[in-house]
Write a protein that holds these residues in place. Structure first.
Motif, short mmCIF file in Angstrom:
data_model
loop_
_atom_site.label_atom_id
_atom_site.label_comp_id
_atom_site.label_asym_id
_atom_site.label_seq_id
_atom_site.Cartn_x
_atom_site.Cartn_y
_atom_site.Cartn_z
N GLN A 109 0.82 -1.20 0.00
CA GLN A 109 0.00 0.00 0.00
C GLN A 109 0.86 1.27 0.00
OE1 GLN A 109 -3.06 0.62 -0.50
NE2 GLN A 109 -3.14 2.78 0.12
N HIS A 110 2.11 1.14 0.46
CA HIS A 110 2.94 2.32 0.69
C HIS A 110 4.17 2.29 -0.21
CE1 HIS A 110 0.59 1.84 4.49
NE2 HIS A 110 0.27 3.07 4.12
N PHE A 111 4.03 2.91 -1.35
CA PHE A 111 5.10 2.97 -2.34
C PHE A 111 4.88 4.17 -3.24
CE2 PHE A 111 1.72 0.54 -4.33
CZ PHE A 111 1.67 1.04 -5.61
N PHE A 112 5.83 4.48 -4.06
CA PHE A 112 5.67 5.48 -5.13
C PHE A 112 6.61 5.10 -6.26
CE2 PHE A 112 8.95 7.22 -2.27
CZ PHE A 112 9.99 7.50 -3.15
N ARG A 113 6.32 5.63 -7.43
CA ARG A 113 7.17 5.38 -8.61
C ARG A 113 7.63 6.72 -9.16
NH1 ARG A 113 8.46 1.55 -12.30
NH2 ARG A 113 7.10 0.01 -11.33
N THR A 114 8.91 6.87 -9.36
CA THR A 114 9.43 8.08 -9.98
C THR A 114 9.03 8.12 -11.46
OG1 THR A 114 11.53 6.94 -10.34
CG2 THR A 114 11.36 8.40 -8.42
N ALA A 115 9.02 9.32 -12.01
CA ALA A 115 8.55 9.51 -13.38
C ALA A 115 9.58 9.01 -14.39
CB ALA A 115 8.26 10.98 -13.63
N ASN A 116 9.07 8.58 -15.52
CA ASN A 116 9.91 8.24 -16.67
C ASN A 116 10.13 9.54 -17.45
OD1 ASN A 116 11.03 7.36 -19.09
ND2 ASN A 116 9.79 5.49 -19.15
N PRO A 117 11.36 10.04 -17.52
CA PRO A 117 11.58 11.34 -18.16
C PRO A 117 11.58 11.30 -19.68
CG PRO A 117 13.67 10.44 -17.43
CD PRO A 117 12.61 9.48 -16.97
N LYS A 118 11.55 10.10 -20.26
CA LYS A 118 11.64 10.00 -21.71
C LYS A 118 10.40 10.59 -22.38
CE LYS A 118 14.63 5.92 -21.74
NZ LYS A 118 14.79 4.51 -22.20
N ARG A 119 10.58 11.16 -23.53
CA ARG A 119 9.51 11.83 -24.27
C ARG A 119 8.83 10.90 -25.28
NH1 ARG A 119 8.90 15.72 -20.60
NH2 ARG A 119 10.69 17.11 -20.46
N ASP A 120 9.20 9.64 -25.27
CA ASP A 120 8.53 8.66 -26.13
C ASP A 120 8.75 7.28 -25.53
OD1 ASP A 120 11.15 7.94 -26.74
OD2 ASP A 120 11.16 8.94 -28.67
N GLY A 121 8.08 6.29 -26.11
CA GLY A 121 8.33 4.90 -25.73
C GLY A 121 7.62 4.42 -24.48
N HIS A 122 6.77 5.24 -23.87
CA HIS A 122 6.06 4.77 -22.68
C HIS A 122 4.69 5.43 -22.61
CE1 HIS A 122 6.82 8.33 -19.94
NE2 HIS A 122 7.72 8.55 -20.88
N ARG A 123 3.93 5.04 -21.59
CA ARG A 123 2.54 5.46 -21.45
C ARG A 123 2.35 6.07 -20.06
NH1 ARG A 123 -1.88 3.19 -19.09
NH2 ARG A 123 -3.93 3.40 -20.07
N VAL A 124 1.63 7.21 -20.01
CA VAL A 124 1.36 7.90 -18.75
C VAL A 124 -0.12 8.22 -18.69
CG1 VAL A 124 1.76 10.02 -17.43
CG2 VAL A 124 3.67 8.90 -18.59
N SER A 125 -0.73 8.02 -17.52
CA SER A 125 -2.15 8.30 -17.36
C SER A 125 -2.38 9.14 -16.12
CB SER A 125 -2.94 6.99 -17.25
OG SER A 125 -4.33 7.23 -17.35
N VAL A 126 -3.17 10.21 -16.28
CA VAL A 126 -3.42 11.18 -15.21
C VAL A 126 -4.92 11.34 -15.02
CG1 VAL A 126 -3.03 13.55 -14.44
CG2 VAL A 126 -1.29 12.39 -15.84
N GLY A 127 -5.36 11.37 -13.75
CA GLY A 127 -6.77 11.57 -13.45
C GLY A 127 -7.02 12.97 -12.90
N PHE A 128 -8.18 13.55 -13.26
CA PHE A 128 -8.55 14.90 -12.84
C PHE A 128 -9.95 14.88 -12.24
CE2 PHE A 128 -5.57 15.28 -16.32
CZ PHE A 128 -4.73 16.33 -15.96
N ALA A 129 -10.11 15.57 -11.10
CA ALA A 129 -11.43 15.70 -10.48
C ALA A 129 -11.55 17.07 -9.86
CB ALA A 129 -11.64 14.62 -9.42
#
Length: 667
Positions: A115-135
């Protein structure tokens, strides 16, 4: 089968658990977090409130079970006992667990579990997928949004204002409401391992329709409470405002603050008008936007980017000069991949501002996260594509760079896996074409050679619709066919949508016309060449920004080419909204004989200061506007008639109608 009595007991027990968790008197209310805040490729921010007293805490960061960093912090009374941890020198795109210990009692308060973790961001500008939620617009009450977000593997959750509702500048209440909000069980579970950041809007800023001027005395404490209960890497300029950004490689989110500085100083783009963003935020935003290398860039704020159309002034329409100056920078400097995002209005909406950024500019409004909708704010806008007046809504933006063609996908969602709308935006569609179109500024063109279709890049969006038998005459145009209109049959054509920028400051209309008849001298007849409509259909509503009609004059030998316009009148006092201003008529007398039964080219240019009329390549009039200002909103156009369609129709042929954003291109 469970008895009704047992159901009531279970329900009441659940309610009691919720009430106790949110009760200021309960022990549970002392603890907040842990919450993972800002994340980038090499750092992370976290916060934790161990209780309503000072506790010496240590955060241990673990990679594959090994401690790689230890950071100590104490939540002081001045900071409402919230401890902050700033972790640096991390590896990109790496999952870390964390543990929090009380170093005095040697008690482990938070274990490094799943339950207690985090992942640092992938700085690359291609080759991966990022998803963000807004409320946005989420109250302190159970809802299904946070639990639903947990199923979506989001990289970041964005609280976009009115999160929570506070409506007070009393520091104790501000802090209490923030505590209760972050203690909601599903949100607490989500934010323990998902970057949770955002901005504010009026109700968490301190009051409905609040701005920097009317909350001058209270905003210091509302900001203090906000800063305490957010773990951002930046809060405005360090002492004022809360603007900041988040860079996740494929997507960069700019969290704007339209509250703190609004109405407090002259605008950096127009010193005669009050600012929204303030000069420091404005300078920061332009600098960060210009240097951004992310394929997709989200300009996010709690308010909306267009007119709410109510009595409130907390929208970017109120500050159209700053909004438009920002969008002009994006267009003029070829900044690709930009989308807009707002909240506030308790309605979800999707707008597309055609070619506004050199490409179609998508504008997403996500609201509300509770169930209190406001149908009255689901208003017309010429760029509106879709809206939904329902509660428990949130938005996801997913940037996918795993293929040769990066794509941004927006999904308007509700709990239980419901996707109400999905919008796919390839990066190529959010990039201005490198090819120079021969008529780069031309927004609309109807040749009437074969049909009523528009041939500008706006395409079928503004194809015209004939009324009462209006037809194309294939053989009698200036070049090819022409639109043939019979006044006795009240014929005209209707363009269903606007083709200019919101509140356009400069544009040109050109057409050819050959009248079969003109208004009879001594009568009240009026023959309109064109007039804009309020909402894309015929009506009597006042929205005639573009209006050119012919009527008789005092002389039997002359015709009055009469212009009207509707413009924005700047706010007359602080905290007021701009208003729509009717101006005209502006009269120009033309010899009848020079018009009748022959082709004539007429050109109208609007530049926020003047209306200039040219006939057959000769300037015949320049009319100065008594009140300078850009165009007010309009929704469409009638060609060959006025805004009500019938009653004042043109008689004859019309051909080669073109409209430019700015000056007319060379033909």
């Amino acid at each position: 089968m469970i008895s009704l009595k047992l159901c009531r007991i279970v329900l009441c027990t659940s309610c009691l658990v919720w009430i106790l968790a949110g009760s200021p008197a309960s022990a549970a209310n002392d603890v907040v977090g842990p919450l993972v805040g800002s994340i980038d490729s090499t750092s992370a921010q976290l916060l934790y409130r161990a209780g309503a007293s000072e506790h010496p805490l240590q955060l241990s960061v673990l990679l594959e079970g090994n401690v790689v960093q230890r950071i100590s912090s104490v939540g002081s009374k001045d900071n409402d006992y919230v401890a902050k941890f700033s972790v640096t020198d991390l590896q990109p795109n790496t999952r870390y667990h964390y543990q929090i210990d009380n170093t005095k009692t040697r008690e482990t308060l938070i274990k490094p579990d799943e339950q207690h973790f985090f992942r640092t961001a992938n700085p690359k500008r291609d080759g991966h997928r990022v998803s963000v939620g807004f409320a946005s617009c989420v109250d302190i009450e159970p809802n299904g949004i946070w639990k639903e977000m947990q199923t979506l593997d989001l990289d970041m959750v964005c609280l976009m204002g009115d999160t929570p509702y506070i409506d007070s500048t009393d520091l104790a209440k501000v802090r209490s409401r923030h505590r209760q909000f972050l203690q909601m069980p599903d949100l607490a579970e989500l934010s323990a391992n998902t970057s949770t950041v955002g901005t504010w809007d009026d109700h968490d800023f301190g009051r409905n329709n609040g701005n920097g001027r009317n909350l001058m005395k209270g905003k210091t404490d509302t900001r203090r409470g906000f800063v305490t209960y957010r773990a951002h890497s930046q809060f405005g300029n360090g002492s004022e405002g809360v603007y900041h950004k988040a860079d996740l490689g494929m997507i960069e989110v700019f969290f704007l603050d339209p509250r703190y500085f609004s109405q407090t100083e002259p605008s950096p783009v127009d010193a005669s008008q009050p600012t929204c963003f303030g000069s420091e935020q404005w300078t920061w935003l332009l600098a960060e936007l210009r240097k951004s290398k992310a394929p997709f860039k989200v300009l996010a704020l709690g308010a909306i980017w267009e007119d709410k159309k109510n009595k409130e002034t907390d929208d970017m329409f109120t500050y159209w000069y700053e909004r438009d100056a920002l969008l002009n920078v994006i267009r003029n400097e070829n900044i690709s991949g930009v989308v807009l995002l707002g909240g506030d209005i308790h309605v979800a909406r999707h707008l597309i501002h055609s070619r506004r950024a050199g490409y179609d500019l998508h504008d997403f409004v996500i609201s509300p996260g509770h169930k209190r909708t406001i149908t009255e704010l689901d208003v017309f806008h010429p760029s509106l594509e879709w809206s939904l007046v329902e509660g428990w809504q949130f938005l996801t933006l997913t940037a996918d760079g795993t293929s040769d063609a990066p794509i941004l996908t927006a999904e308007f969602r509700q709990p239980d896996g419901i996707v109400n709308r999905k919008v796919e935006m390839p990066l190529t569609s959010l990039t201005a074409s490198e090819e120079q179109h021969p008529h780069a500024n031309r927004q609309a063109h109807w040749s009437f050679d074969d049909d009523f279709k528009n041939s500008s890049p706006l395409g079928h969006r503004i194809d015209a619709v004939p009324a009462n038998g209006a037809r194309v005459d294939a053989n009698n145009g200036v070049s090819g066919g022409a639109l043939k209109l019979d006044r006795s049959r009240q014929q005209y054509i209707r363009v269903p949508r606007s083709f200019l920028d919101d509140n356009s400051p400069h544009h040109t209309v050109s057409l050819w016309f050959k009248p079969t008849s003109l208004p009879t001298h001594g009568t009240a007849e009026r023959h309109f060449l064109f007039e804009s409509t309020a909402e894309g259909d015929v009506s009597a509503k006042s929205a005639w920004h573009l209006s050119l009609g012919m009527r008789s004059s005092e002389s039997p030998d002359q015709i009055n080419m009469q212009l009207y316009t509707h413009t924005l009148q700047p706010a007359s006092k602080p905290e007021a909204a701009p208003e729509s201003k009717s101006q005209g008529g502006f009269d120009t007398l033309i010899d009848r004989a020079s018009l009748l039964d022959r082709w004539n080219q007429i050109t109208l240019t609007f530049d926020s200061q003047t209306l200039t009329l040219s006939l057959n390549e000769k300037q015949v009039a320049t009319h100065t506007l008594p009140v300078p200002g850009p165009a007010s909103e309009f929704g469409g156009l009638i060609i060959g008639g006025h805004r009500e369609g019938t009653g004042r129709n043109f008689d004859g042929w019309i051909d080669e109608v073109s409209i430019w954003q700015g000056e007319m291109d060379e033909q």
